[in-house]
Scaffold this active site. Structure first.
Site, PDB file in Angstrom:
ATOM      1  N   GLY A  11     -36.177  15.388 -20.034  1.00 17.34           N
ATOM      2  CA  GLY A  11     -35.136  16.364 -19.724  1.00 17.34           C
ATOM      3  C   GLY A  11     -33.769  15.710 -19.636  1.00 17.34           C
ATOM      4  O   GLY A  11     -33.625  14.485 -19.728  1.00 17.34           O
ATOM      5  N   THR A  91     -35.248  23.333 -10.465  1.00 14.73           N
ATOM      6  CA  THR A  91     -34.729  24.620 -10.006  1.00 14.73           C
ATOM      7  C   THR A  91     -35.533  25.758 -10.628  1.00 14.73           C
ATOM      8  O   THR A  91     -36.402  25.537 -11.460  1.00 14.73           O
ATOM      9  CB  THR A  91     -33.237  24.771 -10.358  1.00 14.73           C
ATOM     10  OG1 THR A  91     -33.064  24.649 -11.784  1.00 14.73           O
ATOM     11  CG2 THR A  91     -32.409  23.701  -9.668  1.00 14.73           C
ATOM     12  N   ALA A 113     -33.912  19.493  -3.193  1.00 14.70           N
ATOM     13  CA  ALA A 113     -32.502  19.868  -3.254  1.00 14.70           C
ATOM     14  C   ALA A 113     -32.213  20.496  -4.605  1.00 14.70           C
ATOM     15  O   ALA A 113     -32.697  20.022  -5.634  1.00 14.70           O
ATOM     16  CB  ALA A 113     -31.600  18.649  -3.039  1.00 14.70           C
ATOM     17  N   THR A 114     -31.439  21.563  -4.597  1.00 15.48           N
ATOM     18  CA  THR A 114     -31.052  22.199  -5.854  1.00 15.48           C
ATOM     19  C   THR A 114     -29.936  21.432  -6.545  1.00 15.48           C
ATOM     20  O   THR A 114     -29.656  21.667  -7.722  1.00 15.48           O
ATOM     21  CB  THR A 114     -30.583  23.638  -5.601  1.00 15.48           C
ATOM     22  OG1 THR A 114     -29.531  23.629  -4.618  1.00 15.48           O
ATOM     23  CG2 THR A 114     -31.733  24.497  -5.085  1.00 15.48           C
ATOM     24  N   HIS A 145     -22.577  27.127 -16.177  1.00 14.20           N
ATOM     25  CA  HIS A 145     -23.354  26.021 -16.724  1.00 14.20           C
ATOM     26  C   HIS A 145     -23.435  26.121 -18.243  1.00 14.20           C
ATOM     27  O   HIS A 145     -23.073  27.138 -18.838  1.00 14.20           O
ATOM     28  CB  HIS A 145     -24.769  26.008 -16.136  1.00 14.20           C
ATOM     29  CG  HIS A 145     -24.835  25.523 -14.729  1.00 14.20           C
ATOM     30  ND1 HIS A 145     -24.574  26.347 -13.651  1.00 14.20           N
ATOM     31  CD2 HIS A 145     -25.124  24.299 -14.205  1.00 14.20           C
ATOM     32  CE1 HIS A 145     -24.698  25.658 -12.530  1.00 14.20           C
ATOM     33  NE2 HIS A 145     -25.035  24.414 -12.834  1.00 14.20           N
ATOM     34  N   LYS A 149     -29.087  26.274 -20.051  1.00 12.57           N
ATOM     35  CA  LYS A 149     -29.714  26.423 -18.727  1.00 12.57           C
ATOM     36  C   LYS A 149     -30.599  27.670 -18.700  1.00 12.57           C
ATOM     37  O   LYS A 149     -30.170  28.754 -19.096  1.00 12.57           O
ATOM     38  CB  LYS A 149     -28.649  26.490 -17.631  1.00 12.57           C
ATOM     39  CG  LYS A 149     -29.251  26.486 -16.223  1.00 12.57           C
ATOM     40  CD  LYS A 149     -28.176  26.267 -15.176  1.00 12.57           C
ATOM     41  CE  LYS A 149     -28.753  26.303 -13.762  1.00 12.57           C
ATOM     42  NZ  LYS A 149     -29.778  25.257 -13.556  1.00 12.57           N
ATOM     43  N   THR A 156     -28.160  25.840  -7.136  1.00  6.45           N
ATOM     44  CA  THR A 156     -27.051  25.445  -6.268  1.00  6.45           C
ATOM     45  C   THR A 156     -26.301  26.659  -5.745  1.00  6.45           C
ATOM     46  O   THR A 156     -25.956  26.732  -4.556  1.00  6.45           O
ATOM     47  CB  THR A 156     -26.085  24.523  -7.026  1.00  6.45           C
ATOM     48  OG1 THR A 156     -26.792  23.370  -7.483  1.00  6.45           O
ATOM     49  CG2 THR A 156     -24.925  24.094  -6.141  1.00  6.45           C
TER      50      THR A 156
END
Length: 256
Positions: A11, A91, A113-114, A145, A149, A156
């Protein structure tokens, strides 16, 4: 020396983690989980596998930037006798995935965490303070973004919205608005709007605005490179390796 396993190495952030670990003096890439053929080289000695158990056995700490279903399989395997400190940056997770994260954190340290950047960690604290202090201001959040995505809104943006909701003592699901179209009437004062834009190669931009009559305040964070996420995740992994079982956030790792 921390032996790091990168889960999701093909990724965008995964590739940067591989690059970053190639020059780190206190950590090395020891195992890599991939589902497709690599189109880039790995450091000498790194184990490349598509087997969850083999991957976990080959490292001391895991950094996961993959897809929701892959993260779920990783968590399930780790809980079946292969516990490792897990840094999760994937995410688009749902209630099932979060249940797995909470369950796994009883057996091993898990940091979710995002967004792994220091700037966003600071932003999250700032908007929480502002949402509480500016109780009668309208809150609008806009995230932008790159065109590739897959999830929307960004993790976030949802984290920032949740922080605002908690500051005001409300449930985000009850006040969140994710789009406006047609004759919908006036804006409700309690709304927390989260809007998404997509285009180009933007790594990430988040704007949290507080709007009132006569003045407004906007907080903006812009990521100019995904390397900031990779660096934050690696920093979190080094910290998490020393922690007891439990669920942590990026603010814990950064000490803020």
């Amino acid at each position: 020396m921390n032996r790091i396993g990168v889960f999701g190495a093909t990724g965008r952030v995964g590739k940067l983690l591989v690059e970053l670990l190639g020059s780190d003096e206190n950590a090395k890439l020891s195992s890599v989980f991939v589902r497709k053929e690599l189109d880039f080289s790995m450091p000498p000695g790194a184990l490349v596998t598509n087997d969850y158990k083999t991957f976990l056995e080959g490292c001391d700490v895991v950094i996961d930037f993959s897809l929701p279903d892959a993260t779920a399989a990783l968590l399930e395997t780790a809980m079946q006798g292969h516990p490792k400190p897990l840094v999760i940056g994937t995410t688009g997770l749902d209630a099932h995935h979060f249940n797995l994260i909470h369950e796994a954190s009883r057996q091993m340290p898990v940091l979710y965490a995002t967004n792994m950047s220091l700037g966003v960690a600071i932003l999250n604290k700032m908007v929480h303070t502002a949402a509480k202090a500016l109780a009668d201001f309208d809150i609008e959040i806009v995230e932008m973004h790159h065109r590739h995505k897959k999830d929307s809104p960004s993790g976030t943006a949802l984290t920032l919205a949740e922080s605002c909701a908690k500051a005001r003592g409300v449930e985000l699901d009850e006040v969140r608005v994710s789009g406006r179209n047609g004759n919908i009437g006036e804006r409700k004062s309690e709304e927390i709007a989260v809007m998404s834009l997509r285009g180009g190669d933007i790594a990430g931009k988040h704007t949290v605005g507080f709007y009132s009559e006569g003045e407004y305040l906007e907080f903006v964070h812009t990521a100019t490179s995904r390397m900031t996420f990779a660096k934050g995740a690696l920093r979190a992994a080094k910290w998490l390796a020393k922690q007891e079982s439990g669920l942590y956030g990026i603010s814990d790792a950064l000490g803020i």
